[in-house]
Scaffold this active site. Structure first.
Site, PDB file in Angstrom:
ATOM      1  N   ARG A 263       0.808  -1.352  -0.137  1.00 44.13           N
ATOM      2  CA  ARG A 263       0.015  -0.076  -0.095  1.00 44.13           C
ATOM      3  C   ARG A 263       0.769   1.407   0.152  1.00 44.13           C
ATOM      4  O   ARG A 263       1.653   1.465   0.814  1.00 44.13           O
ATOM      5  CB  ARG A 263      -0.765  -0.060   1.195  1.00 44.13           C
ATOM      6  CG  ARG A 263      -1.830  -1.170   1.320  1.00 44.13           C
ATOM      7  CD  ARG A 263      -2.898  -1.010   2.309  1.00 44.13           C
ATOM      8  NE  ARG A 263      -3.731  -2.272   2.193  1.00 44.13           N
ATOM      9  CZ  ARG A 263      -4.671  -2.545   3.237  1.00 44.13           C
ATOM     10  NH1 ARG A 263      -4.941  -1.455   4.140  1.00 44.13           N
ATOM     11  NH2 ARG A 263      -5.354  -3.481   3.010  1.00 44.13           N
ATOM     12  N   ARG A 278       2.859   1.151  10.696  1.00 43.20           N
ATOM     13  CA  ARG A 278       2.084   1.605   9.206  1.00 43.20           C
ATOM     14  C   ARG A 278       3.079   1.544   8.290  1.00 43.20           C
ATOM     15  O   ARG A 278       4.195   2.399   8.344  1.00 43.20           O
ATOM     16  CB  ARG A 278       1.820   2.966   9.619  1.00 43.20           C
ATOM     17  CG  ARG A 278       0.863   3.481   8.511  1.00 43.20           C
ATOM     18  CD  ARG A 278       0.090   4.829   8.766  1.00 43.20           C
ATOM     19  NE  ARG A 278      -0.337   5.406   7.499  1.00 43.20           N
ATOM     20  CZ  ARG A 278      -1.812   5.128   7.480  1.00 43.20           C
ATOM     21  NH1 ARG A 278      -2.417   4.445   8.138  1.00 43.20           N
ATOM     22  NH2 ARG A 278      -2.240   5.652   6.266  1.00 43.20           N
ATOM     23  N   GLU A 350      -6.179   0.404  15.341  1.00 44.91           N
ATOM     24  CA  GLU A 350      -6.900  -0.632  14.396  1.00 44.91           C
ATOM     25  C   GLU A 350      -5.911  -1.842  14.378  1.00 44.91           C
ATOM     26  O   GLU A 350      -4.906  -1.607  13.491  1.00 44.91           O
ATOM     27  CB  GLU A 350      -7.256  -0.008  13.156  1.00 44.91           C
ATOM     28  CG  GLU A 350      -7.921  -0.864  12.313  1.00 44.91           C
ATOM     29  CD  GLU A 350      -8.164  -0.307  10.887  1.00 44.91           C
ATOM     30  OE1 GLU A 350      -8.385   1.136  11.074  1.00 44.91           O
ATOM     31  OE2 GLU A 350      -8.427  -0.966   9.858  1.00 44.91           O
ATOM     32  N   SER A 353     -10.179  -5.066  10.263  1.00 46.23           N
ATOM     33  CA  SER A 353     -11.401  -4.265   9.640  1.00 46.23           C
ATOM     34  C   SER A 353     -12.264  -5.183   9.052  1.00 46.23           C
ATOM     35  O   SER A 353     -11.645  -6.391   8.134  1.00 46.23           O
ATOM     36  CB  SER A 353     -10.767  -3.620   8.479  1.00 46.23           C
ATOM     37  OG  SER A 353     -11.637  -2.544   8.310  1.00 46.23           O
ATOM     38  N   ARG A 392       2.095  -5.573  12.232  1.00 45.26           N
ATOM     39  CA  ARG A 392       1.145  -4.554  13.294  1.00 45.26           C
ATOM     40  C   ARG A 392       0.814  -5.376  14.443  1.00 45.26           C
ATOM     41  O   ARG A 392       0.978  -4.762  15.582  1.00 45.26           O
ATOM     42  CB  ARG A 392       0.180  -3.961  12.661  1.00 45.26           C
ATOM     43  CG  ARG A 392      -0.590  -3.167  13.385  1.00 45.26           C
ATOM     44  CD  ARG A 392      -1.854  -2.450  12.821  1.00 45.26           C
ATOM     45  NE  ARG A 392      -1.438  -1.469  11.732  1.00 45.26           N
ATOM     46  CZ  ARG A 392      -2.120  -0.473  11.363  1.00 45.26           C
ATOM     47  NH1 ARG A 392      -3.420  -0.471  11.703  1.00 45.26           N
ATOM     48  NH2 ARG A 392      -1.681   0.504  10.236  1.00 45.26           N
TER      49      ARG A 392
END
Length: 430
Positions: A263, A278, A350, A353, A392
Site C-alpha cells: 500500500r 504503518r 486498528e 477491519s 502490526r
RNA sequence: GCUGAGGUAGCCUAGUCCGGUAAGGCGCUGGCCUUGAAAGCCAGUGGCGCAAGCCUCGGGAGUUCAAAUCUCCCCCUCAGCGCCA
C-alpha cells in the site's frame, strides 16, 4: 455498484441513503445518473427503431435476391440509414459511458445500523475485551526495541527502499510466521479453505473490488504492465469468480487468504512513525466469504467473532467499534473495526477491519448466483475481515508482553509454533 | 520474448474459406409415458423492453442494404520453443 433496478424503482429511498454520507458530490452524481439513465434508454430506443427499419429492409433484400427480383429500390431506401445509425449510436454510447462512470463512482448503500458520524473520532464503541495492560516504564518505542535486539532494521530499509519499509530479523520473523500460522489453523478448523492468491491483478478485475480512488492513492502499479500489486488478498479472492455464476447450493464459500499486502496510502496520513506499525508492505491472513444475501448479516458477525477469538487467545485487549458514516469506505455497507490496546502508546489502534460489502463488489465483478446450470438473476454478497495482519500485531504483542528486564513473553497458543519458546529475545544458540 | 492454434449462449461444440441475420449436444424447466425413478419422446431454456422489437459470437474501428463470417487495430487463453526459482 448499485442496482439500477433499485434506483429506478425507489430513487428517493436510494437518495436518502446516499445523503447519510454527507457528501454533496454523491447527490449531484445521483441526480445526474437518473437523468442520464433516462436519456440513455431514450437513445437506445431511437437507435433500435432505426435498426428495426434497417433489418426489415435487409430481410426484404435477402428475399428479393433469393427470388431473383431487382433490389435497386431497396438499396436506395436503405442508403441513408447507416450514417444516421452511426450518429444515433454515437449518442447512445456517450450516455452509456457516462452512466457507467456514475454508477461506478457511487458508493454502496449504508446499512441502517451504521451510526452517523463525521469521521473516525465518532465511531461507536460496541464492546471492550481484556485487561488494558501497562507497559514497563522504560519500554522504548518498538522500532528501537527491535533494532537494539537485532530483530529489525529500519534504518537500512529506509536506505534501500525508503520510509515505510522494514527488515524484520531473527526470532521476530519466526514470531510473524507463528502468528500467521496460528490464525490460519484457526480458520481451517472453522471450515475456511486456505488460498494463496495472485499478488498482482489486472485493472479490470481490480476496478470491480475497490474504490476507483485507490488506483491513485493506494495501489502500486507495475510499470509498463497492466498489473497492480494487491493491497490485500481480499481483492484477488473477490475477483476469483469474476463473470461467473455461483451455484446457490454451494454457498456460502469461506476462504482464508494469505498474502503480502502492498500500500502506498498517500491519501492517508502518510507513514507516520518509525517501525512496523504503518508500513508499505505487510502480511495478512484474511477471511473472505461469498454468500446468499439473506445470510450476510449473520456471517458478518461470524467473521468478527473469529477475529475476536484470535485476539482473545493471544491475550490481547481490544475493543470493537461500529464504524460511522464518515469513516466508512465506498465499498462497505457496514464495517466493524477491532482496535487493539497498545500499552506503551496508551491507546487503541486498528488491528482488524471487518466489512459486509453486500452486493456491491459482486455486481461490479459480474458475479451472479444460479441453480444447477441455470443462469440466475441473483447477486451474491461478499464479506471480508482481517484475521491477523503482521507485523502490526507483533507491535501489540511487544508492547503488551514486554517485561521490566527487556524481554517479551510469548502467548501460550503460539509456543507450539516456536519450538516451545516462552520469550524473546531467545537465548542465542551457536 | 518468438512461432503456431484458439476465444461462439450456464457448459461443450458447428458455422468462418464462399456475407443473407447463431445449428446441434449437455445441463436445466415443464409435459407425455411409468407403481416410482431412469431411459425414451415432445416443448421450452441469453440480455434489455409494458410491448412491437432491439441487442448478443473476446473488444474496437472499417467495408456493405446486410458481418460470427471480409479488412485493420487491440486484448486474452492455450501449445511448442527460449529464459527462469
Amino acid at each position: 455498484m448499485l442496482d439500477i433496478e433499485r434506483i429506478r424503482n425507489d430513487p428517493e429511498g436510494v437518495r436518502q441513503n446516499l445523503a447519510r454520507r454527507r457528501n454533496e458530490l454523491y447527490l449531484k452524481q445521483f441526480t445526474e445518473l437518473l437523468a442520464i439513465d433516462r436519456d440513455w434508454r431514450k437513445a437506445q430506443q431511437d437507435a433500435s427503431d432505426l435498426r428495426r427499419q434497417r433489418n426489415a429492409i435487409a430481410r426484404e433484400f435477402s428475399e428479393a435476391k433469393k427470388a431473383g427480383k431487382a433490389t435497386d429500390g431497396l438499396a436506395r431506401q436503405a442508403e441513408a440509414i447507416p450514417a444516421q445509425l452511426t450518429e444515433l449510436e454515437a449518442r447512445e454510447a456517450v450516455f452509456e459511458a457516462r452512466r457507467r462512470e456514475l454508477l461506478m463512482a457511487l458508493p454502496n448503500l449504508l446499512d441502517d445500523s451504521v451510526p452517523y458520524g463525521k469521521d473516525d473520532t465518532e465511531n461507536q464503541v460496541a464492546r471492550e475485551w481484556g485487561e488494558r495492560r501497562e507497559a514497563p516504564k522504560d519500554l522504548p518505542p518498538h522500532g528501537e526495541f527491535l533494532e537494539s535486539h537485532q530483530m529489525g532494521d529500519f534504518e537500512r530499509a529506509r536506505k534501500v527502499s525508503g520510509a515505510g519499509f522494514y527488515y524484520l530479523e531473527g526470532p521476530m520473523v519466526l514470531l510473524d510466521m507463528a502468528v500467521q500460522r496460528f490464525a490460519m489453523d484457526l480458520l481451517v478448523r472453522k471450515g475456511f479453505t486456505p488460498v494463496i492468491p495472485p499478488y498482482m491483478l489486472r485493472r479490470a478485475p481490480y476496478e470491480g473490488v475497490t474504490d476507483l480512488a485507490d488506483f491513485e492513492n493506494v495501489m502500486y502499479r507495475i510499470e509498463g504492465e497492466d498489473l497492480y500489486l494487491i493491497a490485500t488478498s481480499e481483492h484477488p479472492i473477490a475477483a476469483l469468480f469474476m463473470g461467473e455464476i455461483l451455484e446457490e447450493d454451494r454457498l456460502p464459500l469461506r476462504w482464508a487468504g494469505i498474502s503480502p499486502c502492498f500500500r502506498k496510502e498517500i491519501g492517508g496520513h502518510g507513514v507516520d512513525q518509525k517501525g512496523a506499525f504503518r508500513v508499505h508492505q505487510f502480511h495478512k491472513i484474511e477471511q473472505f466469504v461469498f454468500c446468499q444475501p439473506e445470510d450476510s448479516p449473520r456471517i458478518h458477525e461470524e467473521l468478527l467473532s473469529n477475529a475476536e477469538e484470535f485476539l482473545q487467545r493471544l491475550g490481547l485487549a481490544y475493543r470493537v467499534v461500529n464504524v460511522c458514516t464518515g469513516d466508512l469506505g465506498v465499498v462497505a455497507a457496514k464495517k466493524y473495526d477491532i482496535e487493539g490496546w497498545f500499552p506503551r502508546q496508551k491507546q487503541y489502534r486498528e488491528l482488524v477491519s471487518c466489512s459486509n460489502c453486500t452486493d456491491y463488489q459482486a455486481r461490479r465483478l459480474g458475479i451472479r448466483t444460479g441453480k444447477q446450470g441455470k443462469p440466475g438473476k441473483g447477486v451474491p454478497h461478499t464479506l471480508n475481515s482481517t484475521m491477523v495482519a503482521t507485523p502490526r500485531t507483533l507491535v501489540a504483542l511487544v508492547e503488551s508482553f514486554a517485561t521490566e528486564d527487556g524481554r517479551i513473553g510469548i502467548p501460550e497458543v503460539l509456543r507450539p509454533y516456536l519450538g516451545g519458546l516462552h520469550e524473546l529475545p531467545a537465548p542465542v544458540a551457536r
